[in-house]
Design a protein around this motif. Structure first.
Motif, PDB file in Angstrom:
ATOM      1  N   GLY A  10       0.815  -1.210   0.000  1.00 12.47           N
ATOM      2  CA  GLY A  10       0.000   0.000   0.000  1.00 12.47           C
ATOM      3  C   GLY A  10       0.843   1.251   0.000  1.00 12.47           C
ATOM      4  N   GLY A  11       1.959   1.215   0.739  1.00 10.77           N
ATOM      5  CA  GLY A  11       2.837   2.375   0.750  1.00 10.77           C
ATOM      6  C   GLY A  11       3.487   2.631  -0.602  1.00 10.77           C
ATOM      7  N   ASP A  65      -5.577   2.555  -9.684  1.00  7.63           N
ATOM      8  CA  ASP A  65      -6.486   1.432  -9.466  1.00  7.63           C
ATOM      9  C   ASP A  65      -5.929   0.148 -10.070  1.00  7.63           C
ATOM     10  N   ALA A  66      -5.315   0.258 -11.243  1.00 11.47           N
ATOM     11  CA  ALA A  66      -4.730  -0.928 -11.870  1.00 11.47           C
ATOM     12  C   ALA A  66      -3.597  -1.481 -11.011  1.00 11.47           C
ATOM     13  N   PHE A  67      -2.780  -0.600 -10.432  1.00 13.66           N
ATOM     14  CA  PHE A  67      -1.690  -1.045  -9.570  1.00 13.66           C
ATOM     15  C   PHE A  67      -2.245  -1.718  -8.322  1.00 13.66           C
ATOM     16  N   LEU A  68      -3.276  -1.122  -7.718  1.00 11.43           N
ATOM     17  CA  LEU A  68      -3.904  -1.735  -6.549  1.00 11.43           C
ATOM     18  C   LEU A  68      -4.473  -3.104  -6.884  1.00 11.43           C
ATOM     19  N   ALA A  71      -4.937  -1.163   2.479  1.00 12.41           N
ATOM     20  CA  ALA A  71      -5.679   0.093   2.627  1.00 12.41           C
ATOM     21  C   ALA A  71      -4.992   1.032   3.605  1.00 12.41           C
ATOM     22  N   ALA A  72      -4.430   0.473   4.693  1.00  9.48           N
ATOM     23  CA  ALA A  72      -3.739   1.316   5.673  1.00  9.48           C
ATOM     24  C   ALA A  72      -2.487   1.946   5.062  1.00  9.48           C
ATOM     25  N   GLY A  73      -1.728   1.160   4.279  1.00  5.17           N
ATOM     26  CA  GLY A  73      -0.536   1.710   3.645  1.00  5.17           C
ATOM     27  C   GLY A  73      -0.864   2.736   2.583  1.00  5.17           C
TER      28      GLY A  73
END
Length: 543
Positions: free
Chosen positions: A329-330, A360-363, A431-433
């Motif tokens: 996430g970071g 979004d694609a990276f996530l 999500a936190a990162g």
């Protein structure tokens, strides 16, 4: 009995001193290589292929000198990406390969090595086979020697394949290829000898694997933390990690050959310690004996026993997914910097995560990677049934008022339910990162579960059909992981990508939810599990 009589009746001449301690090593080595004739080549193939295919991929992504120089500039300013991949020390294809996959190749070689050593030492003792073998003409230190030689052969093969492959594909000279190959094999041997020490302190093979894997995780975290704080791998924390030693070998960036001495010193010191410890304990015992249980048993069902046996594994995977999710996430906020102006890199990310925007694609791509790794957990948890049966621990349980289906169901619930838990924790960390989008990210993680369950169900079916077929579940899961990781970079046709259950899932977050494939995969997983249970019910145990 005289020496002459011993030689006549047994066919062996008596040995003294060190030779007696190593008697039978050759036979045990041949047995270990035969037992690992499938697992070991698969690991070697995966590790070597991961490295030697990367130069071609990078050449397509960063085709010009300016684009490759831009990668170095990005890594100097983006600590999150350095923590994930490590520092980029040279802009040649070989140098960028070390940056992109060097640390992960070391992790894979280390994982292979610890599994080999524990399998042929503590696993053998726990099953009782080592005691029978030691009743023959086998020295006290022969099993440990055979296990370490098996790991040495595997890591030497990896080193050769990487050296030859990189010399051909990278085209940047033999020195860098040799340094990378030796460092990768050296990292594997460091953790092989580390596993040999851990195996002396635990009575359980499962605990030995878990503890050594935990040390591997600590080494990776130290490397990541050190690289986040320095642009050239010079941090003290990086030097404390054997994975960091691979970076500091500086393959393709002015090789530091003396760093290889660190690998050699660690292997020799840890190997010597393992030999001393192995000579001072009885077979089947350990220096840290198991804690005695309560006076009255508290496990009243097959499901409770499964929870007790698998709780450590679930906890370890949960913590790993939470930490990995936070790290990924970071990095998401630096996805644009990673891509830069490379259209090919953007295309690969979009192939992995959809075309709904780069972030979004990276996530979505990171969520997909978590899902593919979660499949390895499910296979491991399902194949605990295989370990219980072949270790002859299932028969005493089933001799009571416990049916096979109820016994197997206890482990399968932990396997499939544990996948839900670790994916949710991975999504929470992601999500936190990243800093926001908790709901969409958790939903995307849950969408991965049907594909994860299908691979676990394949392992359940193979185990139900025959114990000998069960380890093939690892090959199926590994193929899916390799396809999802390398397929987009190699631009494989969608028809080939669809051979993996992950190729049918919607690309979330950012994409459109497509229910039919999700439902079909869920149904397929249920059918495969039912077929596996039906087969288990009909066959004889250990047959």
């Amino acid at each position: 009995m005289s020496a002459a009589v011993t030689a006549t009746t047994t066919g062996y001449a008596p040995r003294t001193g060190g030779s007696r301690q190593l008697a039978g090593t050759g036979a045990l080595l041949r047995l270990a290589l035969r037992r690992d004739r499938i697992m070991m080549p698969v690991w070697i193939y995966v590790v070597a292929l991961t490295v030697v295919t990367m130069p071609k991929t990078l050449k397509g992504l960063y085709g010009t000198d300016a684009e490759r120089a831009g990668v170095l500039d990005t890594m100097r300013t983006n600590s999150s990406l350095r923590a994930l991949y490590g520092p980029a020390l040279d802009d040649s294809l070989g140098g960028l390969t070390v940056w992109r996959v060097g640390a992960y190749a070391a992790v894979f070689a280390a994982a292979m090595s610890l599994l080999i050593v524990v399998r042929h030492t503590r696993d053998e003792e726990e099953s009782g086979r080592q005691e029978m073998v030691s009743a023959a003409m086998v020295g006290r230190r022969a099993p440990l020697t055979a296990a370490l030689l098996t790991a040495l052969i595997a890591n030497a093969t990896i080193a050769v394949f990487i050296t030859v492959g990189m010399a051909v594909t990278a085209g940047d000279g033999l020195a860098g290829a040799l340094a990378l190959g030796l460092a990768t094999g050296g990292a594997g041997m460091v953790f092989a000898t580390m596993a040999a020490i851990v195996a002396q302190f635990t009575e359980s093979a499962r605990l030995a694997r878990g503890a050594t894997a935990g040390l591997l995780g600590v080494a990776f975290v130290l490397r990541a933390a050190g690289d986040a704080g320095s642009v050239d791998g010079s941090s003290v924390m990086t030097w404390l990690s054997p994975i960091g030693w691979l970076e500091n070998t500086r393959a393709y960036a002015g090789e530091r050959w003396w760093v290889l001495l660190l690998f050699a010193a660690a292997v020799l010191a840890q190997g010597a310690a393992a030999y001393v410890l192995a000579g001072r304990r009885d077979i089947g015992m350990s220096f840290l004996p198991s804690r005695p249980g309560p006076a009255r048993g508290r496990i009243g069902s097959a499901a409770a026993l499964a929870r007790r046996l698998q709780r450590g594994s679930v906890l370890g995977w949960s913590l790993a997914f939470l930490a990995s999710g936070a790290a990924l996430g970071g990095v998401t906020n630096g996805a644009t910097d990673l891509v830069g102006g490379s259209a090919d890199t953007r295309e690969i990310i979009e192939r992995m995560g959809g075309q709904s925007g780069l972030t979004d694609a990276f996530l979505a791509a990171m969520v997909g990677m978590l899902g593919m790794v979660a499949a390895l957990y499910v296979v491991q948890a399902v194949l605990r049934l295989h370990a219980e049966e072949t270790g002859q621990r299932a028969e005493p349980v089933l001799s009571g008022a416990v049916g096979r289906l109820r016994w197997a169901a206890g482990h399968l619930v932990i396997a499939f339910g544990g996948a839900v838990l670790i994916m949710l924790l991975g999504g929470l960390g992601l999500a936190a990162g990243y800093g926001h989008d908790l709901g969409p990210i958790l939903a995307a993680c849950l969408v991965q579960l049907p594909a994860v369950w299908v691979l676990g169900a394949v392992a359940a079916l193979l185990y139900g059909l025959a114990p000998q077929a069960a380890p093939a579940g690892w090959a199926v899961a590994g193929a899916a992981l390799l396809l999802g990781w390398l397929g987009p970079a190699l631009k494989l046709p969608q028809a080939i990508m669809n051979l993996s259950p992950f190729g049918h899932l919607p690309k979330l977050p950012g994409g459109t939810m497509d229910w039919p494939p999700v439902l079909v995969l869920t149904g397929l997983a249920a059918v495969l599990v039912a077929a596996g249970l039906a087969a288990l019910r009909r066959r004889d145990l250990s047959n």
